[in-house]
Design an enzyme around this catalytic site. Structure first.
Site, PDB file in Angstrom:
ATOM      1  N   ILE A   1       7.668  -1.206  -5.701  1.00 45.32           N
ATOM      2  CA  ILE A   1       8.331   0.009  -6.167  1.00 45.32           C
ATOM      3  C   ILE A   1       8.805   0.803  -4.952  1.00 45.32           C
ATOM      4  CG2 ILE A   1       7.986   2.264  -7.288  1.00 45.32           C
ATOM      5  CD1 ILE A   1       8.008   0.064  -9.324  1.00 45.32           C
TER       6      ILE A   1
ATOM      7  N   TYR B   1      -8.883   2.543 -12.127  1.00 46.37           N
ATOM      8  CA  TYR B   1     -10.250   2.540 -11.586  1.00 46.37           C
ATOM      9  C   TYR B   1     -10.607   1.088 -11.280  1.00 46.37           C
ATOM     10  CZ  TYR B   1     -10.963   7.322 -13.368  1.00 46.37           C
ATOM     11  OH  TYR B   1     -10.888   8.667 -13.628  1.00 46.37           O
TER      12      TYR B   1
ATOM     13  N   ALA C   1       2.407   7.614  -4.698  1.00 45.82           N
ATOM     14  CA  ALA C   1       2.732   7.468  -6.125  1.00 45.82           C
ATOM     15  C   ALA C   1       2.895   6.029  -6.557  1.00 45.82           C
ATOM     16  CB  ALA C   1       4.039   8.228  -6.388  1.00 45.82           C
TER      17      ALA C   1
ATOM     18  N   ARG D   1       0.833  -1.192   0.000  1.00 48.96           N
ATOM     19  CA  ARG D   1       0.000   0.000   0.000  1.00 48.96           C
ATOM     20  C   ARG D   1       0.873   1.250   0.000  1.00 48.96           C
ATOM     21  NH1 ARG D   1      -4.119   0.810   4.948  1.00 48.96           N
ATOM     22  NH2 ARG D   1      -2.204   1.279   6.072  1.00 48.96           N
TER      23      ARG D   1
ATOM     24  N   TYR E   1      -3.726   9.499 -14.906  1.00 46.64           N
ATOM     25  CA  TYR E   1      -4.061  10.609 -15.806  1.00 46.64           C
ATOM     26  C   TYR E   1      -4.224  11.877 -14.977  1.00 46.64           C
ATOM     27  CZ  TYR E   1      -8.803  10.848 -14.117  1.00 46.64           C
ATOM     28  OH  TYR E   1      -9.880  11.026 -13.305  1.00 46.64           O
TER      29      TYR E   1
ATOM     30  N   ASP F   1      -6.821   2.567  -3.834  1.00 44.27           N
ATOM     31  CA  ASP F   1      -7.420   1.507  -4.649  1.00 44.27           C
ATOM     32  C   ASP F   1      -8.930   1.430  -4.375  1.00 44.27           C
ATOM     33  OD1 ASP F   1      -6.184  -1.265  -6.092  1.00 44.27           O
ATOM     34  OD2 ASP F   1      -8.249  -1.355  -5.349  1.00 44.27           O
TER      35      ASP F   1
ATOM     36  N   GLY G   1      -3.174   4.059  -0.712  1.00 44.24           N
ATOM     37  CA  GLY G   1      -4.428   3.432  -0.281  1.00 44.24           C
ATOM     38  C   GLY G   1      -5.654   3.873  -1.057  1.00 44.24           C
TER      39      GLY G   1
ATOM     40  N   HIS H   1      -0.440   4.702  -8.076  1.00 42.18           N
ATOM     41  CA  HIS H   1      -0.993   5.676  -9.033  1.00 42.18           C
ATOM     42  C   HIS H   1      -0.243   5.637 -10.370  1.00 42.18           C
ATOM     43  CE1 HIS H   1      -2.955   9.348 -10.358  1.00 42.18           C
ATOM     44  NE2 HIS H   1      -1.770   9.867 -10.636  1.00 42.18           N
TER      45      HIS H   1
HETATM   46  C1  LIG Z   1      -9.899  10.281  -4.400  1.00 46.32           C
HETATM   47  C2  LIG Z   1      -9.255   9.580  -5.565  1.00 46.32           C
HETATM   48  C3  LIG Z   1      -8.861  10.328  -6.671  1.00 46.32           C
HETATM   49  C4  LIG Z   1      -8.254   9.697  -7.764  1.00 46.32           C
HETATM   50  N1  LIG Z   1      -7.877  10.449  -8.842  1.00 46.32           N
HETATM   51  C5  LIG Z   1      -7.227   9.858  -9.876  1.00 46.32           C
HETATM   52  C6  LIG Z   1      -6.749  10.620 -10.981  1.00 46.32           C
HETATM   53  O1  LIG Z   1      -6.928  11.831 -11.021  1.00 46.32           O
HETATM   54  N2  LIG Z   1      -6.079   9.970 -11.957  1.00 46.32           N
HETATM   55  C7  LIG Z   1      -5.867   8.604 -11.936  1.00 46.32           C
HETATM   56  O2  LIG Z   1      -5.233   8.049 -12.851  1.00 46.32           O
HETATM   57  N3  LIG Z   1      -6.347   7.863 -10.917  1.00 46.32           N
HETATM   58  C8  LIG Z   1      -7.000   8.449  -9.895  1.00 46.32           C
HETATM   59  N4  LIG Z   1      -7.446   7.702  -8.840  1.00 46.32           N
HETATM   60  C9  LIG Z   1      -7.188   6.262  -8.842  1.00 46.32           C
HETATM   61  C10 LIG Z   1      -5.810   5.992  -8.253  1.00 46.32           C
HETATM   62  O3  LIG Z   1      -4.797   6.504  -9.102  1.00 46.32           O
HETATM   63  C11 LIG Z   1      -5.609   4.488  -8.128  1.00 46.32           C
HETATM   64  O4  LIG Z   1      -6.475   4.025  -7.151  1.00 46.32           O
HETATM   65  C12 LIG Z   1      -4.165   4.123  -7.788  1.00 46.32           C
HETATM   66  O5  LIG Z   1      -4.034   2.733  -7.842  1.00 46.32           O
HETATM   67  C13 LIG Z   1      -3.788   4.670  -6.435  1.00 46.32           C
HETATM   68  O6  LIG Z   1      -2.477   4.376  -6.085  1.00 46.32           O
HETATM   69  P1  LIG Z   1      -2.113   4.383  -4.519  1.00 46.32           P
HETATM   70  O7  LIG Z   1      -0.698   4.005  -4.372  1.00 46.32           O
HETATM   71  O8  LIG Z   1      -2.612   5.604  -3.888  1.00 46.32           O
HETATM   72  O9  LIG Z   1      -3.093   3.243  -4.015  1.00 46.32           O
HETATM   73  P2  LIG Z   1      -2.888   1.884  -3.226  1.00 46.32           P
HETATM   74  O10 LIG Z   1      -4.272   1.522  -2.815  1.00 46.32           O
HETATM   75  O11 LIG Z   1      -1.864   2.011  -2.174  1.00 46.32           O
HETATM   76  O12 LIG Z   1      -2.373   0.906  -4.335  1.00 46.32           O
HETATM   77  C14 LIG Z   1      -3.078   0.632  -5.516  1.00 46.32           C
HETATM   78  C15 LIG Z   1      -2.473  -0.606  -6.196  1.00 46.32           C
HETATM   79  O13 LIG Z   1      -1.087  -0.408  -6.441  1.00 46.32           O
HETATM   80  C16 LIG Z   1      -0.301  -1.350  -5.674  1.00 46.32           C
HETATM   81  N5  LIG Z   1       0.836  -0.634  -5.093  1.00 46.32           N
HETATM   82  C17 LIG Z   1       0.787   0.435  -4.263  1.00 46.32           C
HETATM   83  N6  LIG Z   1       2.026   0.823  -3.955  1.00 46.32           N
HETATM   84  C18 LIG Z   1       2.876  -0.004  -4.596  1.00 46.32           C
HETATM   85  C19 LIG Z   1       4.294  -0.098  -4.653  1.00 46.32           C
HETATM   86  N7  LIG Z   1       5.070   0.746  -3.979  1.00 46.32           N
HETATM   87  N8  LIG Z   1       4.844  -1.072  -5.399  1.00 46.32           N
HETATM   88  C20 LIG Z   1       4.073  -1.957  -6.087  1.00 46.32           C
HETATM   89  N9  LIG Z   1       2.717  -1.901  -6.062  1.00 46.32           N
HETATM   90  C21 LIG Z   1       2.120  -0.940  -5.325  1.00 46.32           C
HETATM   91  C22 LIG Z   1      -1.243  -1.862  -4.609  1.00 46.32           C
HETATM   92  O14 LIG Z   1      -0.835  -3.126  -4.121  1.00 46.32           O
HETATM   93  C23 LIG Z   1      -2.564  -1.866  -5.338  1.00 46.32           C
HETATM   94  O15 LIG Z   1      -2.623  -3.000  -6.183  1.00 46.32           O
HETATM   95  C24 LIG Z   1      -8.065   8.297  -7.748  1.00 46.32           C
HETATM   96  C25 LIG Z   1      -8.482   7.544  -6.633  1.00 46.32           C
HETATM   97  C26 LIG Z   1      -9.068   8.178  -5.548  1.00 46.32           C
HETATM   98  C27 LIG Z   1      -9.518   7.358  -4.362  1.00 46.32           C
END
Ligand SMILES: Cc1cc2nc3c(=O)[nH]c(=O)nc-3n(C[C@H](O)[C@H](O)[C@H](O)COP(=O)(O)OP(=O)(O)OC[C@H]3O[C@@H](n4cnc5c(N)ncnc54)[C@H](O)[C@@H]3O)c2cc1C
Length: 432
Positions: free
Chosen positions: A213, A377, A153, A106, A162, A111, A109, A156
């Site tokens: 990552i 998404y 990041a 994570r 995007y 997802d 968070g 994302h």
């Molecule tokens: C409020 C909100 C706004 C959003 N806006 C956008 C937007 O503008 N553009 C867009 O493209 N998306 C957007 N999203 C979607 C978001 O980019 C995805 O949910 C993305 O996966 C989030 O990454 P995270 O690290 O925050 O999430 P996490 O929930 O931590 O991780 C998402 C996925 O990536 C994996 N992961 C996380 N960290 C790592 C790591 N270090 N190494 C390997 N795998 C990892 C996790 O295991 C999981 O499978 C939005 C989501 C929310 C809730």
């Protein structure tokens, strides 16, 4: 052993293991013992939280962004590891693999299906949020930033990413020029070491299928000193349908610096978001006034549903170096969404059904065969695989990854042949 190390180890024992330190043989205990042993050679010990620890709830909740996965029946992790140093990530991977416990990674968070912090089997959360440093090299126009930086990041970027500059520069993953990743053997690798295939896969193949990552290196892009934002609010009575129909005809062909997104909502939406469901689509043909009117009718009947439409086009049609599969031929992307604040299974089912009905109603207007979906998404409705099974993955593979799937599975087989890094929608290894 150096005095400073001894001091750190004492701190470790006092603050991070205040829970009952049993000698039982549970996987959880074996995992913690393994990490404890590994910490002997680490500069900073990991912060480890188990359900017996008073700070466990805080560690677990702090980056849970969807309360749908915060119910009494949601399985909690056996351990949350909050990294203080890269060596903790290495040790966590090695120990989880060694004792045979599932790992969820994570960063931010975000997802939508909680895949980074929910599982159906006993698991450990590796929380990257403390790894958040950013190094900017203005002269060369690049930056290294760790997975927990900014919004989180890690996930994302590896899922696409995007933003408002998509038509001018592509998605965030298109700007990545290097990465540091911990593989299943606990090694820290970079682009030079992993080679171009894995580096390609990390950029929109979903990094959690391949490793952890630690940090991304990105090209910095110039942004204008000022950005002009026009907001056009129109109701149906004020001719919104005509404007939207024209938008679907031209939006992917406008000059690249123009980003025109559409948001449709009804009363009650866009409030504070607690419980969420999202689904996505790509649109390849303009939508007629008649089609739009049918969509409005469905939205009005369903109530409390919203949609966000984001244009493609511009340089998105030209970039080919990364595994982002939704390029030329797409006019815009849709997010169908519901957000609600009422607790309980009844409300959850109600809103899940609304989102699914809206998605169903969009069928005539969106891509088909396959009905494409945006990995960021996350939507488990489109199919899941048990234990990263290749046959199961066929269901969702084309929708998320299109023609890239086989290459991604090949990369996966090379880097993680035992399929340690897996989740409900991960890239499977190739069948032997
Ligand atoms: C409020 C909100 C706004 C959003 N806006 C956008 C937007 O503008 N553009 C867009 O493209 N998306 C957007 N999203 C979607 C978001 O980019 C995805 O949910 C993305 O996966 C989030 O990454 P995270 O690290 O925050 O999430 P996490 O929930 O931590 O991780 C998402 C996925 O990536 C994996 N992961 C996380 N960290 C790592 C790591 N270090 N190494 C390997 N795998 C990892 C996790 O295991 C999981 O499978 C939005 C989501 C929310 C809730």
């Amino acid at each position: 052993m150096k005095a400073s190390t001894i001091a750190l180890l004492s701190l470790f024992s006092i603050f991070f293991f205040p829970v009952s330190w049993t000698t039982s043989n549970s996987v959880q205990d074996k995992f913690i013992k393994c990490l404890d042993k590994a910490s002997l050679s680490q500069p900073i010990p990991a912060e480890i939280y188990t359900p017996n620890n008073s700070s466990f709830a805080t560690a677990l909740q702090s980056y849970k962004r969807n309360r749908r996965f915060d119910t009494p029946t949601t399985l909690k992790p056996a351990v949350v590891v909050t990294d203080a140093h890269e060596s903790n990530v290495q040790a966590t991977v090695v120990c989880a693999k060694k004792v045979g416990i599932e790992l969820r990674i994570r960063s931010g968070g975000h997802d939508y299906e909680g895949v980074s912090y929910v599982s159906q089997v006993p698991f450990v959360i590796l929380d990257m949020s403390n790894l958040r440093s950013i190094e900017i090299d203005i002269e060369n126009g690049t930056a290294w930033f760790q997975a927990g930086a900014i919004l989180g990041a890690g996930g994302h970027i590896s899922g696409g990413g995007y933003g408002n500059l998509l038509r001018k520069y592509g998605v965030a993953t298109d700007q990545v020029i290097d990465a540091q990743i911990v593989d299943v053997r606990g090694r820290i690798l970079n682009r030079k070491i992993v080679g171009e295939n894995l580096f390609w896969a990390l950029r929109r193949g979903g990094a959690s299928s391949f490793g952890v990552i630690l940090s991304w290196k990105v090209k910095l892009v110039p942004v204008p000193a000022t950005v002009t934002v026009f907001k056009v609010n129109r109701t149906l009575e004020q001719g919104a349908t005509d404007i939207v129909a024209q938008w679907t005809q031209v939006v992917d062909k406008l000059p690249n610096h123009l980003e025109l997104r559409l948001r449709f909502y009804l009363k009650g939406q866009l409030s504070q978001e607690y419980f969420l469901k999202r689904k996505s689509d790509n649109v390849k043909e303009p939508i007629s006034n008649t089609g739009l009117e049918a969509i409005w009718k469905t939205m009005i009947e369903l109530e409390d549903v919203a949609m966000l439409w984001n244009p493609y086009g511009g340089v998105m049609n030209e970039i080919s170096e990364t595994a982002f599969p939704h390029r030329a031929g797409n006019i815009f992307k849709i997010q169908c969404s519901t957000s609600w604040m009422v607790e309980g299974i009844e409300a959850t089912n109600l809103y899940l059904n609304k989102t699914r009905k809206l998605f169903e109603a969009m069928t005539p207007y969106v891509s088909n065969n396959p009905r494409e979906a945006f990995l960021n998404y996350r939507d488990l409705d489109i199919g899941t695989s048990s234990n990263g099974n290749y046959e199961d993955a066929k269901v969702y593979r084309i929708k998320y990854f299109k023609g890239n799937f086989h290459r991604l599975a090949r990369v996966k087989t090379n880097i993680d042949p035992d399929n340690f890094f897996r989740n409900e929608q991960s890239i499977p290894t190739l069948p032997s």
